[in-house]
Design an enzyme around this catalytic site. Structure first.
Site, PDB file in Angstrom:
ATOM      1  N   HIS A 156       8.108   3.055   9.373  1.00  0.00           N
ATOM      2  CA  HIS A 156       8.091   2.305  10.079  1.00  0.00           C
ATOM      3  C   HIS A 156       6.474   2.819  11.265  1.00  0.00           C
ATOM      4  CE1 HIS A 156       9.047  -0.241  13.951  1.00  0.00           C
ATOM      5  NE2 HIS A 156       9.028   0.635  14.117  1.00  0.00           N
ATOM      6  N   GLU A 185       1.008   6.661   6.503  1.00  0.00           N
ATOM      7  CA  GLU A 185       1.809   5.890   6.445  1.00  0.00           C
ATOM      8  C   GLU A 185       1.596   6.401   4.749  1.00  0.00           C
ATOM      9  OE1 GLU A 185       3.631   2.415   8.531  1.00  0.00           O
ATOM     10  OE2 GLU A 185       1.986   2.103   6.565  1.00  0.00           O
ATOM     11  N   THR A 241      -3.056   4.966   7.034  1.00  0.00           N
ATOM     12  CA  THR A 241      -3.729   6.630   6.184  1.00  0.00           C
ATOM     13  C   THR A 241      -2.801   7.430   6.443  1.00  0.00           C
ATOM     14  OG1 THR A 241      -5.945   5.583   6.919  1.00  0.00           O
ATOM     15  CG2 THR A 241      -5.345   7.937   6.188  1.00  0.00           C
ATOM     16  N   ASN A 258      13.296   4.200   4.634  1.00  0.00           N
ATOM     17  CA  ASN A 258      12.463   3.265   5.518  1.00  0.00           C
ATOM     18  C   ASN A 258      11.162   4.142   6.277  1.00  0.00           C
ATOM     19  OD1 ASN A 258      11.090   0.571   6.263  1.00  0.00           O
ATOM     20  ND2 ASN A 258      11.929   0.930   8.652  1.00  0.00           N
ATOM     21  N   ARG A 273      13.971  -7.732   5.459  1.00  0.00           N
ATOM     22  CA  ARG A 273      14.856  -8.229   5.550  1.00  0.00           C
ATOM     23  C   ARG A 273      15.525  -6.884   6.002  1.00  0.00           C
ATOM     24  NH1 ARG A 273      15.151 -13.403   5.474  1.00  0.00           N
ATOM     25  NH2 ARG A 273      17.293 -13.257   5.197  1.00  0.00           N
ATOM     26  N   ILE A 274      16.751  -7.362   7.042  1.00  0.00           N
ATOM     27  CA  ILE A 274      17.048  -5.943   7.463  1.00  0.00           C
ATOM     28  C   ILE A 274      18.272  -6.207   6.760  1.00  0.00           C
ATOM     29  CG2 ILE A 274      18.330  -5.244   9.668  1.00  0.00           C
ATOM     30  CD1 ILE A 274      16.597  -7.068  11.383  1.00  0.00           C
ATOM     31  N   LEU A 275      19.452  -4.816   6.391  1.00  0.00           N
ATOM     32  CA  LEU A 275      19.799  -4.506   5.435  1.00  0.00           C
ATOM     33  C   LEU A 275      20.892  -4.383   5.930  1.00  0.00           C
ATOM     34  CD1 LEU A 275      18.022  -2.269   3.051  1.00  0.00           C
ATOM     35  CD2 LEU A 275      18.704  -4.065   2.878  1.00  0.00           C
ATOM     36  N   SER A 287       0.797  -0.874  -0.044  1.00  0.00           N
ATOM     37  CA  SER A 287       0.141  -0.686   0.285  1.00  0.00           C
ATOM     38  C   SER A 287       1.191   1.198  -0.038  1.00  0.00           C
ATOM     39  CB  SER A 287      -1.435  -0.156   1.320  1.00  0.00           C
ATOM     40  OG  SER A 287      -0.384  -0.236   2.678  1.00  0.00           O
TER      41      SER A 287
HETATM   42  C1  GRF Z   1       3.994  -0.474   7.469  1.00  0.00           C
HETATM   43  O1  GRF Z   1       2.816  -0.556   7.823  1.00  0.00           O
HETATM   44  C2  GRF Z   1       5.244  -0.405   6.985  1.00  0.00           C
HETATM   45  O2  GRF Z   1       4.531   0.684   7.573  1.00  0.00           O
HETATM   46  C3  GRF Z   1       6.048  -0.950   7.794  1.00  0.00           C
HETATM   47  O3  GRF Z   1       5.744  -2.254   7.091  1.00  0.00           O
HETATM   48  C4  GRF Z   1       4.389  -2.226   5.855  1.00  0.00           C
HETATM   49  C5  GRF Z   1       4.194  -2.198   5.136  1.00  0.00           C
HETATM   50  O4  GRF Z   1       2.763  -2.388   3.856  1.00  0.00           O
HETATM   51  N1  GRF Z   1       7.245  -0.320   7.264  1.00  0.00           N
HETATM   52  P1  GRF Z   1       2.697  -2.072   2.935  1.00  0.00           P
HETATM   53  O5  GRF Z   1       3.677  -3.646   2.265  1.00  0.00           O
HETATM   54  O6  GRF Z   1       3.054  -0.784   2.301  1.00  0.00           O
HETATM   55  O7  GRF Z   1       1.038  -1.747   2.588  1.00  0.00           O
END
Ligand code: GRF
Length: 220
Positions: A112, A182, A180, A110, A94-96, A16
């Site tokens: 979060h 994000e 929403t 990133n 995956r942690i880079l 998303s």
């Molecule tokens: C999101 O909640 C993001 O914060 C986290 O992983 C989720 C990814 O959701 N890192 P999507 O695949 O973008 O819907």
């Protein structure tokens, strides 16, 4: 006209956030283009979204590589092949390694689903984050866009959005509210980067005024 910033997006799931970035590039809200979407999960719906938007995709299943070094080297080569100037992690699970991070200095972001530096780090992803927030009794949560460094979820914070945690909130409802935010916040952060307005100073990020804002010279 200078070439648009080329963005590579790394995904593992639903996508998303990827979709939000794609839309923002399409409408011109972000002066950038998504050059490549890379997934480690062959079944990630994010790949379908990318293909539907005519964006190049690559799948490197980490389980099929002899080492995580080899896996990362392949992703890195793909991003370089597409001349990517920014790498966006969007639900990439995956942690880079420091080596990978060093290959794109100050050029990996990133998102979060919590207010870092709380509720982040290894093992803090998906519903686990929201469960931890609810268990803590915190009255607010939200999301954070940050630059990626060698320490998971600890890089300089670019932008945050806050949502209230209601009484009787469920992890699912909290995730939806944060999702929403994000999808609004990530494009804004990428746009600031594309405009060259993010300057990292230690662990803080300064947001510079837009070009043409009347500011001719910066004084300190
Ligand atoms: C999101 O909640 C993001 O914060 C986290 O992983 C989720 C990814 O959701 N890192 P999507 O695949 O973008 O819907």
């Amino acid at each position: 006209m200078p070439e648009l910033l080329r963005v590579g997006v790394l995904v593992s799931g639903g996508g998303s956030n990827l979709q939000a970035l794609v839309e923002a590039c399409r409408t011109g809200a972000i002066q950038a283009q998504i050059a490549i979407v890379v997934s480690n999960e062959p079944s990630a719906f994010a790949l379908t979204r990318a293909r539907q938007s005519g964006i190049a995709t690559a799948v490197f299943d980490h389980r099929t590589f002899a080492s995580s070094d080899a896996f990362e080297a392949r992703i890195r080569a793909e991003l370089e092949r597409h001349r990517v100037g920014l790498v966006c992690l969007a639900g990439f699970l995956r942690i880079l390694s420091p080596r990978f991070v060093d290959a794109f200095p100050g050029r990996i972001m990133n998102i979060h689903p919590a207010l870092l530096p709380a509720f982040g780090g290894k093992g803090m992803y998906g519903e686990r984050v929201h469960r931890a927030v609810l268990a803590s009794g915190a009255r607010v949560s939200g999301c954070t866009v940050h630059f990626v460094t060698a320490v998971p979820d600890a890089g300089p914070i670019i932008a945050q959005a806050v949502v209230p945690v209601d009484d009787d909130e469920t992890p699912h409802a909290l995730a939806a509210k944060i999702g929403t935010e994000e999808r609004r916040l990530y494009p804004l952060a990428v746009d600031l980067f594309a405009q060259g307005r993010l300057r990292v100073e230690g662990n803080r990020v300064r947001v510079l005024p837009p070009l043409g804002s009347g500011l001719i010279a910066e004084t300190r």
